[in-house]
Design an enzyme around this catalytic site. Structure first.
Site, mmCIF file in Angstrom:
data_model
loop_
_atom_site.group_PDB
_atom_site.id
_atom_site.type_symbol
_atom_site.label_atom_id
_atom_site.label_comp_id
_atom_site.label_asym_id
_atom_site.label_seq_id
_atom_site.Cartn_x
_atom_site.Cartn_y
_atom_site.Cartn_z
ATOM 1 N N LYS A 258 0.615 -1.222 -0.392
ATOM 2 C CA LYS A 258 0.282 0.465 -0.024
ATOM 3 C C LYS A 258 0.799 1.323 0.035
ATOM 4 C CE LYS A 258 -3.727 -1.809 2.209
ATOM 5 N NZ LYS A 258 -3.212 -3.129 2.847
HETATM 6 O O1 6AU Z 1 -8.774 -12.349 6.051
HETATM 7 P P1 6AU Z 1 -8.072 -10.601 6.457
HETATM 8 O O2 6AU Z 1 -9.007 -10.095 6.979
HETATM 9 O O3 6AU Z 1 -7.195 -11.322 7.450
HETATM 10 O O4 6AU Z 1 -7.203 -10.080 6.240
HETATM 11 C C1 6AU Z 1 -7.270 -9.407 4.937
HETATM 12 C C2 6AU Z 1 -5.839 -8.907 4.380
HETATM 13 C C3 6AU Z 1 -4.454 -8.412 5.158
HETATM 14 C C4 6AU Z 1 -5.566 -6.746 5.105
HETATM 15 O O5 6AU Z 1 -4.044 -5.788 5.515
HETATM 16 C C5 6AU Z 1 -6.411 -7.017 3.499
HETATM 17 O O6 6AU Z 1 -6.910 -8.097 3.320
HETATM 18 N N1 6AU Z 1 -7.077 -5.940 3.166
HETATM 19 C C6 6AU Z 1 -6.127 -5.126 1.755
HETATM 20 C C7 6AU Z 1 -5.480 -4.849 1.125
HETATM 21 C C8 6AU Z 1 -5.853 -6.273 0.628
HETATM 22 O O7 6AU Z 1 -5.194 -3.930 0.740
HETATM 23 C C9 6AU Z 1 -7.385 -3.716 1.538
HETATM 24 C C10 6AU Z 1 -8.411 -3.440 2.706
HETATM 25 O O8 6AU Z 1 -9.758 -3.060 2.458
HETATM 26 N N2 6AU Z 1 -8.916 -4.219 4.163
HETATM 27 C C11 6AU Z 1 -7.937 -5.690 4.327
HETATM 28 O O9 6AU Z 1 -8.267 -6.049 4.839
HETATM 29 O O10 6AU Z 1 -3.826 -8.631 4.803
#
Ligand code: 6AU
Length: 533
Positions: A369
């Site tokens: 990011k």
């Molecule tokens: O399924 P989780 O909640 O354990 O993990 C979600 C992953 C994490 C967050 O840093 C990422 O997705 N993420 C992102 C990304 C990928 O950019 C954006 C967002 O809005 N929400 C989110 O959870 O690694």
């Protein structure tokens, strides 16, 4: 056609300005343009997007200075010995070309041969440890590879053009073992067919071939064709780059430069038109092929593995990361990580990750990011402990700093010589986030302008109706609605069917489960069947 070829610094970089006829790299930099820049200079600046350094990339000037001076001298030498000629030439294909390249003559000039070998060797620094032998494409590149082998103390093999009908009948001569990694050395690439012939012969003999270095890329689609066959190409010169160097040395008149660049642009456009359509699965939300090799690779993996699943591995040690990657590898198309939370990260971590990515055929997504000015993100992307641009296939960034950030990343990517795709974070899954519709719409506009470097979004719903820019959606879990810190989860069905996203990112739902491999398989099969239902 971007960022697949690593060119080098063009001396006295021309001023940047808008240019719609080549790549979109310069289209937002009117503020930097010089009113005196000629049409040719503008096109050169745009061509520079392939890695020659559109910007005043101060970080890299010092480290690349030696290579730059060597290239300048070699450009001059090649011109003087007649290896590169300008005029009107009828090519074998019947096309009339304003330049002609025949590097065979270089063998008669030991100093030039030494410079050629030295510049190939400079390029090799980016491949350290990635190959066991080199192999020149017969015939012109054979002496080049030999000079490199001698100068760089590198083992070499030779691939026969004609197989003898007596004796050993070996196709590949020299010492190698099954699985030896071979780097191809070629003099000039046009369509890439000569390299592919040699790759085929080497692979048939059990060698592993993933990369090639070419002295001159004529920029006529060879790079993309090679990538389609899993060969990453690096070039010492691109033709537009060489022309720019000669122009700056006053060896080519601006009028001729314009003509040559027009020819290159037309040839480039024609090779784009001829590019074969990628076989994108009909079941995937979007069946459009693109001019982004990274996007096409992702869709091809998704199709082959019947998986639109990206697993987020937010763990804190190399051991855990590699363990999960190996376990879920067969079920995913992308592995996402946060390198900066791995406590014992070393270059060995990225090397082993890449091995697993190759073993299981998935792409690596560094969830960095980026969110700073272009100047800073160049360094964040390529330097520091993580050296992200040396191993990631996909990265993401916030759009908030504006287009300079994308330009910076694109530039650093070109310098790395690797194909990397960018996802803009256009929406977030966390409760109370500050992104509104206007911001998301601006992300869409920015992403369109930055395609094919920018290949899609991190978002919660489809944003580009054409689907060319795809959406990877995080915040996916079946067993939970959210966490204590604002994360919000939706089901695969909701995001895929109701929101039209293309790929799902599942983190704790998989790596936090008792059996990550089983959980990954379940999410993979469920999401695939939702798409087909
Ligand atoms: O399924 P989780 O909640 O354990 O993990 C979600 C992953 C994490 C967050 O840093 C990422 O997705 N993420 C992102 C990304 C990928 O950019 C954006 C967002 O809005 N929400 C989110 O959870 O690694």
């Amino acid at each position: 056609m971007t960022h697949c070829v690593e060119g080098e610094l063009t001396p006295q970089r021309p001023a940047k300005t808008s240019c719609g006829d080549v790549a979109p790299c310069c289209d937002r930099n009117e503020g930097h343009s010089s009113p005196r820049a000629t049409q040719g200079e503008r096109r050169l600046a745009c061509g520079a997007e392939h890695g020659t350094g559109c910007e005043e990339d101060l970080f890299f000037v010092s480290t690349k200075r030696r290579r730059f001076l060597g290239m300048e001298q070699l450009a001059k030498d090649l011109f003087e010995i007649g290896a590169v000629k300008f005029g009107t030439f009828k090519l074998k294909s019947g096309i009339t070309s304003p330049f002609y390249v025949d590097l065979r003559v270089a063998v008669s000039y030991p100093r030039v041969l030494r410079s050629i070998a030295a510049l190939y060797l400079e390029c090799l620094q980016d491949f350290s440890g990635a190959f066991d032998v080199i192999c020149g494409v017969p015939y012109t590149a054979l002496p080049f590879a030999t000079a490199m082998a001698v100068q760089g103390d590198l083992p070499m093999v030779m691939c026969r053009k004609e197989v003898k009908d007596h004796g050993t009948r070996r196709v590949v001569e020299g010492a190698f073992t099954q699985g030896s990694r071979c780097l191809i050395i070629e003099d000039v690439v046009t369509s890439g067919s000569s390299i592919l012939e040699v790759v085929g012969a080497l692979r048939a003999e059990g060698l592993k071939v993933d990369h090639a270095i070419v002295l001159l890329d004529r920029e006529q689609g060879g790079c993309e064709a090679l990538l389609g066959q899993g060969i990453g190409l690096r070039s010492v010169f691109r033709i537009s780059n060489l022309v720019g160097t000669l122009r700056n040395l006053n060896l080519l008149e601006p009028g001729k430069v314009d003509m040559i660049l027009d020819f290159i642009c037309t040839a480039r456009a024609a090779s784009d038109v001829k590019r074969p359509e990628t076989n994108v699965p009909s079941a995937l939300p979007v069946a459009a092929s693109s001019s982004s090799p990274v996007r096409d690779q992702l869709y091809s993996i998704a199709e082959k593995k019947r998986s639109i699943l990206c697993v987020a591995t937010d763990v804190q040690s190399t051991k855990e990361l590699l363990g999960i990657a190996d376990a879920v590898g067969p079920h995913i198309c992308v592995l996402k990580l946060h390198a900066d939370i791995i406590q014992d990260w070393t270059t060995d971590t990225s090397r082993r990750l890449r091995e697993l990515a190759d073993k299981h055929s998935f792409m690596l997504f560094e969830d960095r990011k980026f969110a700073d000015i272009g100047n800073t993100v160049v360094a964040q992307f390529s330097a520091g402990v993580h050296r992200i641009s040396s191993w990631a296939d996909i990265v993401n960034a916030h759009a908030i700093p504006g287009p300079g950030l994308i330009e910076g990343l694109r530039h650093a990517c070109a310098i790395s010589g690797r194909m990397i795709g960018l996802l803009l974070v256009a929406q977030m899954s966390s409760k109370g986030n500050l992104i509104d519709e206007r911001y998301t719409a601006t992300c869409l506009r920015m992403a369109r302008e930055a395609f094919p470097f920018c290949i899609g979004f991190i978002a919660q719903e489809r944003l580009d109706p054409t689907g060319k820019l795809f959406v990877m959606a995080p915040g996916v879990q079946l067993d939970s609605k959210g966490d204590q810190l604002g994360q919000q989860y939706n089901s695969p069905e909701y995001l895929l069917k109701r929101k039209g996203v293309d790929f799902l990112i599942v983190g704790r739902g998989i790596y936090g489960s008792e059996e990550p491999a089983k959980a990954a398989q379940m999410y993979k099969e469920l999401s695939w069947s939702v798409l087909h239902g």
